[in-house]
Design an enzyme around this catalytic site. Structure first.
Site, mmCIF file in Angstrom:
data_model
loop_
_atom_site.group_PDB
_atom_site.id
_atom_site.type_symbol
_atom_site.label_atom_id
_atom_site.label_comp_id
_atom_site.label_asym_id
_atom_site.label_seq_id
_atom_site.Cartn_x
_atom_site.Cartn_y
_atom_site.Cartn_z
ATOM 1 N N GLU A 1 -4.918 3.254 6.076
ATOM 2 C CA GLU A 1 -4.658 3.041 4.648
ATOM 3 C C GLU A 1 -5.210 4.250 3.886
ATOM 4 O OE1 GLU A 1 -5.451 -0.926 3.242
ATOM 5 O OE2 GLU A 1 -6.235 -0.149 1.351
ATOM 6 N N ARG B 1 0.813 -1.228 0.000
ATOM 7 C CA ARG B 1 0.000 0.000 0.000
ATOM 8 C C ARG B 1 0.849 1.281 0.000
ATOM 9 N NH1 ARG B 1 -2.702 -3.307 -1.355
ATOM 10 N NH2 ARG B 1 -4.632 -4.098 -0.495
ATOM 11 N N SER C 1 -11.164 0.071 3.121
ATOM 12 C CA SER C 1 -10.742 -0.321 4.469
ATOM 13 C C SER C 1 -10.055 0.865 5.119
ATOM 14 C CB SER C 1 -9.742 -1.474 4.397
ATOM 15 O OG SER C 1 -10.351 -2.576 3.773
HETATM 16 C C1 LIG Z 1 -15.675 0.377 -1.700
HETATM 17 C C2 LIG Z 1 -14.170 0.498 -1.744
HETATM 18 C C3 LIG Z 1 -13.383 -0.646 -1.833
HETATM 19 C C4 LIG Z 1 -11.985 -0.556 -1.894
HETATM 20 N N1 LIG Z 1 -11.256 -1.703 -1.993
HETATM 21 C C5 LIG Z 1 -9.919 -1.626 -2.088
HETATM 22 C C6 LIG Z 1 -9.127 -2.802 -2.229
HETATM 23 O O1 LIG Z 1 -9.628 -3.926 -2.270
HETATM 24 N N2 LIG Z 1 -7.774 -2.658 -2.330
HETATM 25 C C7 LIG Z 1 -7.176 -1.421 -2.321
HETATM 26 O O2 LIG Z 1 -5.950 -1.356 -2.441
HETATM 27 N N3 LIG Z 1 -7.895 -0.304 -2.153
HETATM 28 C C8 LIG Z 1 -9.239 -0.357 -2.054
HETATM 29 N N4 LIG Z 1 -9.974 0.775 -1.901
HETATM 30 C C9 LIG Z 1 -9.296 2.073 -1.775
HETATM 31 C C10 LIG Z 1 -9.169 2.847 -3.122
HETATM 32 O O3 LIG Z 1 -10.143 2.429 -4.029
HETATM 33 C C11 LIG Z 1 -7.815 2.660 -3.745
HETATM 34 O O4 LIG Z 1 -6.822 3.117 -2.879
HETATM 35 C C12 LIG Z 1 -7.701 3.405 -5.079
HETATM 36 O O5 LIG Z 1 -6.593 2.912 -5.778
HETATM 37 C C13 LIG Z 1 -7.576 4.919 -4.935
HETATM 38 O O6 LIG Z 1 -7.639 5.507 -6.232
HETATM 39 P P1 LIG Z 1 -8.288 6.951 -6.460
HETATM 40 O O7 LIG Z 1 -8.130 7.303 -7.890
HETATM 41 O O8 LIG Z 1 -9.662 6.986 -5.938
HETATM 42 O O9 LIG Z 1 -7.333 7.838 -5.579
HETATM 43 P P2 LIG Z 1 -7.726 9.102 -4.685
HETATM 44 O O10 LIG Z 1 -8.516 8.624 -3.521
HETATM 45 O O11 LIG Z 1 -8.315 10.167 -5.525
HETATM 46 O O12 LIG Z 1 -6.291 9.554 -4.183
HETATM 47 C C14 LIG Z 1 -5.521 8.711 -3.357
HETATM 48 C C15 LIG Z 1 -4.085 9.246 -3.334
HETATM 49 O O13 LIG Z 1 -3.515 9.083 -4.642
HETATM 50 C C16 LIG Z 1 -2.930 10.286 -5.090
HETATM 51 N N5 LIG Z 1 -3.094 10.339 -6.546
HETATM 52 C C17 LIG Z 1 -4.225 10.161 -7.270
HETATM 53 N N6 LIG Z 1 -3.970 10.288 -8.590
HETATM 54 C C18 LIG Z 1 -2.651 10.571 -8.703
HETATM 55 C C19 LIG Z 1 -1.777 10.839 -9.824
HETATM 56 N N7 LIG Z 1 -2.217 10.833 -11.088
HETATM 57 N N8 LIG Z 1 -0.476 11.076 -9.551
HETATM 58 C C20 LIG Z 1 -0.009 11.095 -8.280
HETATM 59 N N9 LIG Z 1 -0.780 10.863 -7.193
HETATM 60 C C21 LIG Z 1 -2.089 10.601 -7.402
HETATM 61 C C22 LIG Z 1 -3.726 11.384 -4.371
HETATM 62 O O14 LIG Z 1 -2.954 12.579 -4.253
HETATM 63 C C23 LIG Z 1 -4.008 10.737 -3.032
HETATM 64 O O15 LIG Z 1 -2.948 10.967 -2.126
HETATM 65 C C24 LIG Z 1 -11.367 0.709 -1.837
HETATM 66 C C25 LIG Z 1 -12.159 1.871 -1.746
HETATM 67 C C26 LIG Z 1 -13.538 1.771 -1.699
HETATM 68 C C27 LIG Z 1 -14.377 3.023 -1.602
#
Ligand SMILES: Cc1cc2nc3c(=O)[nH]c(=O)nc-3n(C[C@H](O)[C@H](O)[C@H](O)COP(=O)(O)OP(=O)(O)OC[C@H]3O[C@@H](n4cnc5c(N)ncnc54)[C@H](O)[C@@H]3O)c2cc1C
Length: 339
Positions: free
Chosen positions: A313, A173, A223
């Site tokens: 996380e 992570r 989570s």
């Molecule tokens: C229902 C649900 C289930 C989930 N299940 C999982 C799972 O099974 N496994 C898991 O690992 N995660 C899970 N997650 C967490 C989440 O989906 C992941 O961490 C996902 O990869 C985050 O992506 P995002 O685009 O939404 O990032 P955001 O939430 O928008 O941002 C997260 C971080 O990434 C950075 N970021 C985003 N885009 C960029 C970019 N282009 N360049 C540099 N930095 C960037 C942001 O600055 C921020 O710090 C879950 C979330 C939910 C709501």
């Protein structure tokens, strides 16, 4: 803080929005306003925005799908740049996806094209950029596993750079993007050939399991706490837990929280679900403070009972960290609104 830059931003970006609520930008539907907000739909626009913030030293924050964020009730006094670039192309056997492409789109694409490696990551919301930033994964697969290289804008060097998988510094992570000041533009993967039917079946099985935990419509950021490497959990703590099978060498955070009987615990309008101890949900009118207080309560009780520190996380934005340094203060509410 951002007020002095608003004129520059309005001049540079006609589509700039102000005071955009993070309730609209995050899956948990919590958070105050983004003082200034820009959605970019091409890598060129993204690079232009980064050049502008660098040139004028404008504070900024990049987001993707907002599925791993808990933003303070006071919001973010920065330019928030939402990466909404979307495309998947295949070149010489390599698959390149822009940072704003949804991870699910890439999973679906890989299955459709009989490529193995990320089919078990089905159902994870968010974008490729966010997934790489946090090395998202599930059921033994991680986004970094089949990555060849990332193209990113380096704000220090002020140029587009290519980072190999090794240079991305993937850990559980985590990745180098948490500290290297680079914004991900696109990512190139090399997947192995697989059998479409088996890939599709594996993906459906995972989705069915996920739907039991992440019921549709839940307002959550995934989570809340990271799981722990079992090898790093003190034996004395493991002995206090009910016997369980090892999950990919990890002890899930929920087992500590559930052992304390905290499922169903509620602060304000945020609750730990009654079916999963590491799933904190906004019941409708929850605040970031409610979330923080509930998470801190778990952190503290787990620490007191098991001598184990849980680490979020979820990315906390404009909120104090939940870690030992804060336990010395009598009231975490002292930090309300701090950044
Ligand atoms: C229902 C649900 C289930 C989930 N299940 C999982 C799972 O099974 N496994 C898991 O690992 N995660 C899970 N997650 C967490 C989440 O989906 C992941 O961490 C996902 O990869 C985050 O992506 P995002 O685009 O939404 O990032 P955001 O939430 O928008 O941002 C997260 C971080 O990434 C950075 N970021 C985003 N885009 C960029 C970019 N282009 N360049 C540099 N930095 C960037 C942001 O600055 C921020 O710090 C879950 C979330 C939910 C709501």
């Amino acid at each position: 803080m951002l007020d002095e830059y608003l004129k520059i931003l309005h001049n540079e970006f006609s589509e700039l929005e102000t005071d955009k609520s993070f309730r609209e930008l995050t899956t948990v539907e919590i958070g105050g306003p983004a003082k200034a907000f820009l959605e970019v739909k091409s890598s060129e626009e993204l690079v232009k925005a980064l050049i502008v913030v660098k040139t004028h030293s404008i504070p900024y924050f990049v987001i993707g799908g907002g599925s791993n964020l808990l933003v303070s009730d006071q919001g973010v006094d920065k330019l928030v740049i939402k990466v909404a670039t979307r495309s998947i192309v295949v070149e010489e056997g390599l698959v390149r996806a822009q940072a704003g492409t949804s991870l699910q789109e890439l999973v679906d694409f890989s299955i459709k094209n009989s490529l193995t490696g990320i089919q078990k990551m089905t159902g994870i919301p968010g974008t490729i950029g966010g997934a790489i930033y946090g090395n998202a994964g599930a059921y033994g697969q991680m986004i970094g596993d089949h990555l060849e290289f990332v193209s990113a804008y380096d704000l220090e060097k002020q140029e587009v750079v290519i980072l190999t998988r090794e240079e991305c510094g993937f850990e559980y992570r985590s990745s180098a993007f948490k500290t290297n000041g680079c914004v991900i533009l696109d990512a190139t993967f090399k997947f192995s050939p697989g059998d479409k039917e088996s890939l599709s079946r594996e993906s459906s099985e995972v989705l069915a399991m996920r739907l039991k935990k992440y019921k549709p419509g839940l307002k959550c950021p995934g989570s809340f706490f990271r799981n722990l490497f079992t090898s790093e959990v003190p034996k004395s703590a493991l002995e206090k837990l009910p016997p369980r099978e090892d999950t990919y060498g990890k002890t899930p955070a929920y087992v500590f929280i559930e052992a304390l009987g905290l499922k169903g615990r509620r602060v304000g309008d945020v609750e730990i679900t009654d079916f999963h101890g590491n799933l904190f949900v906004n019941l409708g009118n929850g605040t970031a403070q409610d979330f923080w207080d509930l998470a801190h309560l778990c952190y503290q009780q787990v620490k007191d009972r098991f001598g184990v520190e849980l680490h979020p996380e979820v990315q906390l934005v404009g909120l104090p960290s939940i870690s030992s340094e804060f336990t010395v203060h009598s009231s975490p509410r002292l930090y309300r609104g701090s950044r």
